[in-house]
Design a protein around this motif. Sequence first.
Motif, PDB file in Angstrom:
ATOM      1  N   VAL A  44       0.848  -1.197   0.000  1.00 34.87           N
ATOM      2  CA  VAL A  44       0.000   0.000   0.000  1.00 34.87           C
ATOM      3  C   VAL A  44       0.884   1.248   0.000  1.00 34.87           C
ATOM      4  CG1 VAL A  44      -1.606   1.355   1.423  1.00 34.87           C
ATOM      5  CG2 VAL A  44      -1.939  -1.125   1.155  1.00 34.87           C
ATOM      6  N   LEU A  45       1.887   1.256   0.877  1.00 40.13           N
ATOM      7  CA  LEU A  45       2.738   2.439   1.002  1.00 40.13           C
ATOM      8  C   LEU A  45       3.527   2.694  -0.277  1.00 40.13           C
ATOM      9  CD1 LEU A  45       4.065   2.166   4.680  1.00 40.13           C
ATOM     10  CD2 LEU A  45       2.094   3.437   3.815  1.00 40.13           C
ATOM     11  N   GLN A  46       3.932   1.602  -0.933  1.00 45.33           N
ATOM     12  CA  GLN A  46       4.670   1.756  -2.183  1.00 45.33           C
ATOM     13  C   GLN A  46       3.815   2.404  -3.274  1.00 45.33           C
ATOM     14  OE1 GLN A  46       6.296  -2.057  -2.248  1.00 45.33           O
ATOM     15  NE2 GLN A  46       8.392  -1.300  -2.179  1.00 45.33           N
ATOM     16  N   ARG A  96      -5.284   4.761  -3.523  1.00 48.33           N
ATOM     17  CA  ARG A  96      -3.890   5.195  -3.521  1.00 48.33           C
ATOM     18  C   ARG A  96      -3.671   6.422  -2.620  1.00 48.33           C
ATOM     19  NH1 ARG A  96      -0.997   5.097  -9.169  1.00 48.33           N
ATOM     20  NH2 ARG A  96       0.795   4.983  -7.756  1.00 48.33           N
ATOM     21  N   THR A  97      -4.731   6.806  -1.921  1.00 44.36           N
ATOM     22  CA  THR A  97      -4.608   7.905  -0.956  1.00 44.36           C
ATOM     23  C   THR A  97      -4.319   7.315   0.424  1.00 44.36           C
ATOM     24  OG1 THR A  97      -6.339   9.092  -2.166  1.00 44.36           O
ATOM     25  CG2 THR A  97      -5.772   9.925   0.024  1.00 44.36           C
ATOM     26  N   LEU A  98      -3.264   7.786   1.055  1.00 49.24           N
ATOM     27  CA  LEU A  98      -2.980   7.359   2.423  1.00 49.24           C
ATOM     28  C   LEU A  98      -3.434   8.466   3.377  1.00 49.24           C
ATOM     29  CD1 LEU A  98      -1.591   5.295   4.365  1.00 49.24           C
ATOM     30  CD2 LEU A  98       0.471   6.738   4.173  1.00 49.24           C
ATOM     31  N   ARG A 124      -6.678   4.341   2.239  1.00 43.41           N
ATOM     32  CA  ARG A 124      -5.949   3.543   3.227  1.00 43.41           C
ATOM     33  C   ARG A 124      -5.663   4.431   4.436  1.00 43.41           C
ATOM     34  NH1 ARG A 124      -8.004   0.005   0.622  1.00 43.41           N
ATOM     35  NH2 ARG A 124      -6.933  -1.024  -1.087  1.00 43.41           N
ATOM     36  N   THR A 125      -5.697   3.822   5.614  1.00 36.66           N
ATOM     37  CA  THR A 125      -5.577   4.652   6.817  1.00 36.66           C
ATOM     38  C   THR A 125      -4.441   4.189   7.720  1.00 36.66           C
ATOM     39  OG1 THR A 125      -7.242   3.275   7.882  1.00 36.66           O
ATOM     40  CG2 THR A 125      -8.032   5.304   6.853  1.00 36.66           C
ATOM     41  N   LEU A 126      -3.692   5.145   8.181  1.00 40.14           N
ATOM     42  CA  LEU A 126      -2.599   4.880   9.111  1.00 40.14           C
ATOM     43  C   LEU A 126      -2.773   5.829  10.295  1.00 40.14           C
ATOM     44  CD1 LEU A 126       1.121   4.493   8.074  1.00 40.14           C
ATOM     45  CD2 LEU A 126       0.510   5.740  10.119  1.00 40.14           C
TER      46      LEU A 126
END
Length: 369
Positions: A44-46, A96-98, A124-126
Motif C-alpha cells: 500500500v505504502l509503495q 492510492r490515498t494514504l 488507506r488509513t494509518l
Amino acid sequence: EKGGWPSFMKKEISEEPEAVANTLRGRVHEGAVTLHELDGVAEVLQGVNRVIVLGCGTAAYAGMVGKYAVEKWARVPVDVELSHEFRYRDPVLDERTLVVSVSQSGETMDTLMAVRYAREQGARTLSICNTQGATIPRESDAVLYTHAGPEVAVASTKAFVAQVTALYLLGLHLAGLRGTLDAAGIAHQMAELEAVPAKIQSVVETASGRIAELAHWMSDTQSVLFLGRHVGFPVALEGALKLKELAYIHAEGFAAGELKHGPIALIEPGQIVFVVVPSPRDPSSLHKKVVSNIQEIRARGARVIAIAELGDVAVVPFADEVIRIPLAAPFFEPLLAVVPLHIFGMELATAKGLDVDQPRNLAKSVTVE
Ligand code: F6R
C-alpha cells in the motif's frame, strides 16, 4: 503521579527529550528506518500517490510540520486537514490515498469520524497515536505508536514532539520505499533526528529560567503574536494555541510572509511578538527575510522575542530578547523551537495563578463532535 513536580505540564515538558528518544527507540538500525508495524501495508505504502494528514489542534500542527519533511523526502504530495472539516467537503479519495491520522488520545471524535469516512471512501488509513489500543488505531489499516508516555495535562506538549518524530520516521520510511532518498540520505536525516533529544534537553535547561522571568513581567499582557516561516510556521501556531488555552490570552500565529498582507496592521507600540527565526545556515533566503520582518515590526514599536539558533548574531540588534536553540538542520528546528513556547505558555499561566493542568472549558480527550 506528579513525582515532586509542581504540575503535570512541567513534568511533561521535562519529558520532551525522552518522548522523542522513546519514539525512535528500536526503529533505527545502522541508519536505516525499521518500522515492522508497517510491514503488512508495505505494498500500500509503495503505491501511495497522495497523503492526507488529519488531526485537530496540536496534532494538526504536528501534521503541518510533517508535511514539509514528508514531501521533501518522499516526493509525495501531502495535504493537512482539520479532521472536522474533512468529511464535509466531499474530498477526492481512492485506494492510492494514504490518510494519516494524528491523535494523542486516539479517541478524538472528530478525527475518528474522519478516519471512518476515509475508509468508507476507499482510502488507506494509518494512525499515529500515543494510546495503545485506542479506537482510532483499532479502526485503521496500520498504526505507528508514539511512545511519549501518558500525557495527563490537558494541553499537549510532549505528545507534539513525539508526533513530529513519528511523521519524520514515516517520511523517511516512505522515502526508502519509493527510492527518493538513498541509504546515505536516510542515514544522514536519522542521525540528525537521533541528536534531537539531547538538544531539547539543553533548551529545557538553558531557556526555562529566562522564560519564567519574561512570563512574569508579561502577566497582564492582553495579546501576543507569533511569527514563523516554513516549519517554523506551525510552531508559531502551536505557541499561540498554548497561550490561549493555558493563559487565556488572545494570541495568534502567522506565517511571517503573510505579515504585509494584513496582520502588520495589528502592530502598535508595546505589542509582544515571538519570532521563530530560521537558521542563517539554511541556503534559502528565509533567515534574511525573517530578520527583515523583525526590523519592520520593531520599527512600529513591537517588542520582539526571537527564538534563534546559537551564534545567529544578525537578530541581536533587532530583538528585545533572544532565546537560543542549538544548531540543527532546518527540519529539526521545530522540535527545538517549540520547547520555549511550551514553557512560555505554562509560565504565563502560572504567573497568572491559573491551573496549568486543567484549563477552563477544556477536556483532555474530546469525544464529542
Ligand atoms: C492543545 C491540545 C488539543 C489536542 C487536540 C487533539 O494543547 O491538547 O488541541 O491536541 O484536541 O487531541 P488528540 O491528539 O488526542 O486527538
